[in-house]
Design a protein around this motif. Structure first.
Motif, PDB file in Angstrom:
ATOM      1  N   ARG A 178      12.026   3.452   6.100  1.00  0.00           N
ATOM      2  CA  ARG A 178      10.848   3.565   5.238  1.00  0.00           C
ATOM      3  C   ARG A 178      11.243   3.376   3.771  1.00  0.00           C
ATOM      4  O   ARG A 178      10.558   2.687   3.021  1.00  0.00           O
ATOM      5  CB  ARG A 178      10.174   4.923   5.447  1.00  0.00           C
ATOM      6  N   TYR A 201       4.699  -2.026   5.015  1.00  0.00           N
ATOM      7  CA  TYR A 201       4.893  -1.791   6.445  1.00  0.00           C
ATOM      8  C   TYR A 201       6.373  -1.523   6.696  1.00  0.00           C
ATOM      9  O   TYR A 201       7.221  -1.828   5.853  1.00  0.00           O
ATOM     10  CB  TYR A 201       4.464  -3.023   7.250  1.00  0.00           C
ATOM     11  N   LEU A 259      14.008  -1.138  10.331  1.00  0.00           N
ATOM     12  CA  LEU A 259      14.611  -0.230  11.309  1.00  0.00           C
ATOM     13  C   LEU A 259      16.101  -0.523  11.473  1.00  0.00           C
ATOM     14  O   LEU A 259      16.916   0.402  11.535  1.00  0.00           O
ATOM     15  CB  LEU A 259      13.900  -0.342  12.662  1.00  0.00           C
ATOM     16  N   TYR A 276       4.023   1.249  10.956  1.00  0.00           N
ATOM     17  CA  TYR A 276       4.997   0.427  11.677  1.00  0.00           C
ATOM     18  C   TYR A 276       4.291  -0.835  12.163  1.00  0.00           C
ATOM     19  O   TYR A 276       3.135  -0.779  12.587  1.00  0.00           O
ATOM     20  CB  TYR A 276       5.571   1.201  12.867  1.00  0.00           C
ATOM     21  N   ALA A 287       7.831  -3.253  15.512  1.00  0.00           N
ATOM     22  CA  ALA A 287       8.594  -2.017  15.267  1.00  0.00           C
ATOM     23  C   ALA A 287       8.168  -0.934  16.251  1.00  0.00           C
ATOM     24  O   ALA A 287       9.004  -0.169  16.750  1.00  0.00           O
ATOM     25  CB  ALA A 287       8.407  -1.554  13.827  1.00  0.00           C
ATOM     26  N   ARG A 288       6.884  -0.875  16.554  1.00  0.00           N
ATOM     27  CA  ARG A 288       6.408   0.108  17.541  1.00  0.00           C
ATOM     28  C   ARG A 288       6.966  -0.219  18.922  1.00  0.00           C
ATOM     29  O   ARG A 288       7.293   0.692  19.687  1.00  0.00           O
ATOM     30  CB  ARG A 288       4.880   0.151  17.555  1.00  0.00           C
TER      31      ARG A 288
END
Length: 139
Positions: free
Chosen positions: A26, A36, A42, A92, A96-97
């Motif tokens: 983040r 985002y 990540l 996300y 990413a999810r």
């Protein structure tokens, strides 16, 4: 909407290292003026966590963490600074999810009651379309 691990799969806890990687992801998105958190963030967050197991796995595969980060850095562009207030909890991306869902699935497959950095790395690898997967494949 940010990450709420209970929304993914009840009973699976994210380790402190994974939580640290998500915070660093983040922060990287904020630093780059992105609105985002994507797979690239990540991956950078995971690399910045400097987890010995993840580093050993990558090096055993012939991938150097520094080179992976450099590859990711070259692939993404910074967003334009904005006058809008900074969102504390960035959403996300769908990819990413998927990574987070895959990390939970891997933990479940291994019979682990937690999601660790090794699971997050495998989630990044399994999601084979995003920038993180492309950088890992290039490494």
């Amino acid at each position: 909407m940010g990450l709420n691990e209970e929304a993914f799969l009840p009973g699976y806890d994210f380790t402190q290292r994974v939580r640290g990687a998500l915070i660093k992801a983040r922060e990287e998105a904020h630093r780059r003026h992105h609105e985002y958190v994507g797979t690239e963030h990540l991956l950078i967050g995971l690399l910045e966590e400097d987890d010995a197991l993840v580093m050993d796995v990558l090096e055993n595969l012939g991938a150097r963490p520094y080179e992976i980060r450099t590859t990711v850095e070259r692939m993404i562009e910074n967003g334009a600074p904005s006058q809008k207030p900074r969102l504390p909890d960035l959403p996300y991306t769908p990819r990413a999810r998927i990574v987070l869902d895959q990390a939970i699935a891997v933990a479940h497959e291994f019979g682990d009651g937690y999601v660790g950095t090794q699971h997050l790395l495998l989630g990044l690898i399994r999601e084979n379309q995003g920038l993180a997967a492309q950088a890992l494949a290039a490494a």
